[in-house]
Structures are given as structure tokens and as C-alpha cells.
Design an enzyme around this catalytic site. Structure first.
Site, PDB file in Angstrom:
ATOM      1  N   SER A  84       0.848  -1.199   0.000  1.00  0.00           N
ATOM      2  CA  SER A  84       0.000   0.000   0.000  1.00  0.00           C
ATOM      3  C   SER A  84       0.878   1.241   0.000  1.00  0.00           C
ATOM      4  O   SER A  84       2.002   1.217   0.528  1.00  0.00           O
ATOM      5  CB  SER A  84      -0.890   0.005   1.249  1.00  0.00           C
ATOM      6  OG  SER A  84      -1.544   1.255   1.393  1.00  0.00           O
ATOM      7  N   TYR A 113      -1.593  -0.074  10.326  1.00  0.00           N
ATOM      8  CA  TYR A 113      -1.732  -0.470   8.919  1.00  0.00           C
ATOM      9  C   TYR A 113      -0.521  -0.020   8.114  1.00  0.00           C
ATOM     10  O   TYR A 113       0.084  -0.807   7.380  1.00  0.00           O
ATOM     11  CB  TYR A 113      -3.012   0.133   8.343  1.00  0.00           C
ATOM     12  CG  TYR A 113      -3.317  -0.326   6.928  1.00  0.00           C
ATOM     13  CD1 TYR A 113      -3.891  -1.560   6.691  1.00  0.00           C
ATOM     14  CD2 TYR A 113      -3.014   0.481   5.826  1.00  0.00           C
ATOM     15  CE1 TYR A 113      -4.166  -1.995   5.392  1.00  0.00           C
ATOM     16  CE2 TYR A 113      -3.284   0.058   4.530  1.00  0.00           C
ATOM     17  CZ  TYR A 113      -3.859  -1.178   4.325  1.00  0.00           C
ATOM     18  OH  TYR A 113      -4.127  -1.612   3.039  1.00  0.00           O
TER      19      TYR A 113
END
Length: 258
Positions: A148, A161
Site C-alpha cells: 500500500s 496499517y
């Protein structure tokens, strides 16, 4: 031009988190290139629906499914046992399964942030290690990790995250170097906002969407198929000299200046 450089005929691919979103798009893309595709996801009903959808779309393709939670150690081993039973090793592993819970850093309970790491990072590391003996049965094989842009910069997704994805990117680099002599290429993709069920809530807020688009030079949200295309390319023989890379699929987000 050798057409085989752009085909995956006869190759066996495992895609985790393959019942929806990016994972489903990756499975579809790999099927289109001729691979036999194994998909894994936690929700058995959603997984069976996805398998039926792909089987209808590719009537001559080979798509197989197994319900399993990659965050569970015992189930990870069961998944790899299932893969081993399919035939001659494994050619492609796509570590796509992931999850998130967005909170302020001080608001996470310990089990919440640890679960994010278990799903996003530890499962990919363990599956890669377990798959290594299967991948090395072939002269050339490939792992692609779905990371990501949050592993590269802050994107309001929550500290755990971003931390887990940054670690995944570094894992990609380390394994690429360590396993190059084994014929295993290891790469990653780093999506920005992609139109999936998981992002639909945030993107339904017009003000938030405006903020996202203002930071995206191409001025739009990405589609799962666009991530899948990058994943598939990294699996192809045409990408045989690419390893240890993390390709952003972000509409220019990470290159944005002022």
C-alpha cells in the site's frame, strides 16, 4: 516477439483474499493469461460465489477455491497442504489478504493492532516461507505482495496499517535478495485508493473524496483491474529480470508535489 513471454499457461497460482476487490481482479487477470488459479478467502459463501463467477467467465479455465483464514497458523498450513495436493509445486503466490481498523494510535487495544499485523504481514511472511519448497520446484517462480502507499507515506489509514505495509515492502526486498538464487522473484505493488467494498464507506463522503482526488494527479480513484494488471505483469516471464521492486499503482499520488 515470443508470445510465451506474455502467457502463464500451465502455471499454478495461489491468490489469498480472492473472493472480492483486488484479489478477485487478480484471479481474473491470471486466468486470462492462462494460469490455473487457486483462490483462498475466509468467507466460504463469498468465495464460492466468486469461483462460480470466474468459472462462468472462463469456461475453459481452471479455477479452484478453498475457504481459509490466512491469519490462523493451523489454517495456513492446511492451505499449503491443499496447494501441494494440486500437483507439481507452485509457480505464483499473490499475498493479497489484508485488513484494517482505523483509529488514533492511542486508541487501539493491543489485540486490535496485533491482528492487523497478523493479517497483513505475518500471514504473508509465513505463507511465503511455507510455499518456498513448492516454488523452488520450478526454475522460475514469483511472489507478489499487495502492499500500500500507506507503507510509503501517511494516508490517514492508522499507524498499525502503515507500519504493517512498510514492513511488507521491506520483506519483499529481503526475500527477493535471499531467494534470487532459488529462482524465486519477489515483488510488490502499492495501491492508493482503489474502488472496492472496503473503501466504499470513506469514498462515499464527498469532502473526503475531494481530498483524495486533490492529492491524485490523475484525478480519479483506481479500479481493482488496474492493480491486477500490475500484479499479473510481475508474474509474467516478460518480467523475468524484475525482483525486489514495489510498483505504486496510485495515479501519481506518491509523486505529488506542491
Amino acid at each position: 516477439m515470443d508470445p510465451h513471454r506474455w502467457r502463464l499457461d500451465g502455471q499454478l497460482a495461489l491468490v489469498t483474499g480472492g473472493s472480492a476487490g483486488i484479489g478477485l481482479a487478480v484471479a481474473r487477470e491470471l486466468l486470462g493469461f492462462g494460469a490455473t488459479v487457486l483462490v483462498v478467502a475466509r468467507n466460504a459463501d463469498a468465495l464460492e460465489s466468486a469461483r462460480d463467477e470466474l468459472a462462468e467467465e472462463f469456461p475453459s479455465g481452471d479455477i479452484r477455491a478453498m475457504a481459509g483464514d490466512v491469519a490462523d497458523e493451523e489454517q495456513r498450513r492446511e492451505i499449503l497442504d491443499w496447494v501441494e495436493d494440486q500437483g507439481d509445486g507452485l509457480n505464483i503466490l499473490v499475498n493479497n489478504a489484508g485488513g484494517n481498523l482505523t483509529r488514533a494510535a492511542t486508541d487501539y487495544a493491543e489485540d486490535e493492532w496485533r491482528e492487523i499485523f497478523e493479517v497483513n504481514l505475518f500471514s504473508a511472511f509465513e505463507l511465503s516461507r511455507y510455499a518456498h519448497p513448492l516454488l523452488t520446484q520450478h526454475a522460475a517462480s514469483s511472489i507478489v505482495n499487495v502492499g500500500s502507499v500507506s507503507g510509503e507515506t501517511h494516508v490517514r489509514s492508522g499507524a498499525p496499517y502503515g507500519m504493517s505495509k512498510a514492513a511488507m515492502h521491506q520483506m519483499t526486498r529481503n526475500l527477493a535478495v535471499e531467494w534470487a538464487e532459488d529462482g524465486v522473484r519477489v515483488n510488490a505493488v502499492a495501491p492508493w485508493y482503489i474502488r472496492t467494498r472496503r473503501t466504499s464507506g470513506k469514498l462515499s463522503d464527498p469532502d473526503y473524496l475531494d481530498d483524495v482526488l486533490l492529492r491524485t494527479p490523475m484525478g480519479r480513484v483506481g479500479e481493482p483491474e488496474e492493480v491486477a494488471a500490475a500484479v499479473a505483469f510481475l508474474c509474467l516471464p516478460a518480467a523475468a529480470y524484475i525482483t525486489g521492486e514495489c510498483i505504486a499503482v496510485d495515479g501519481g499520488f506518491l509523486r505529488y508535489g506542491f
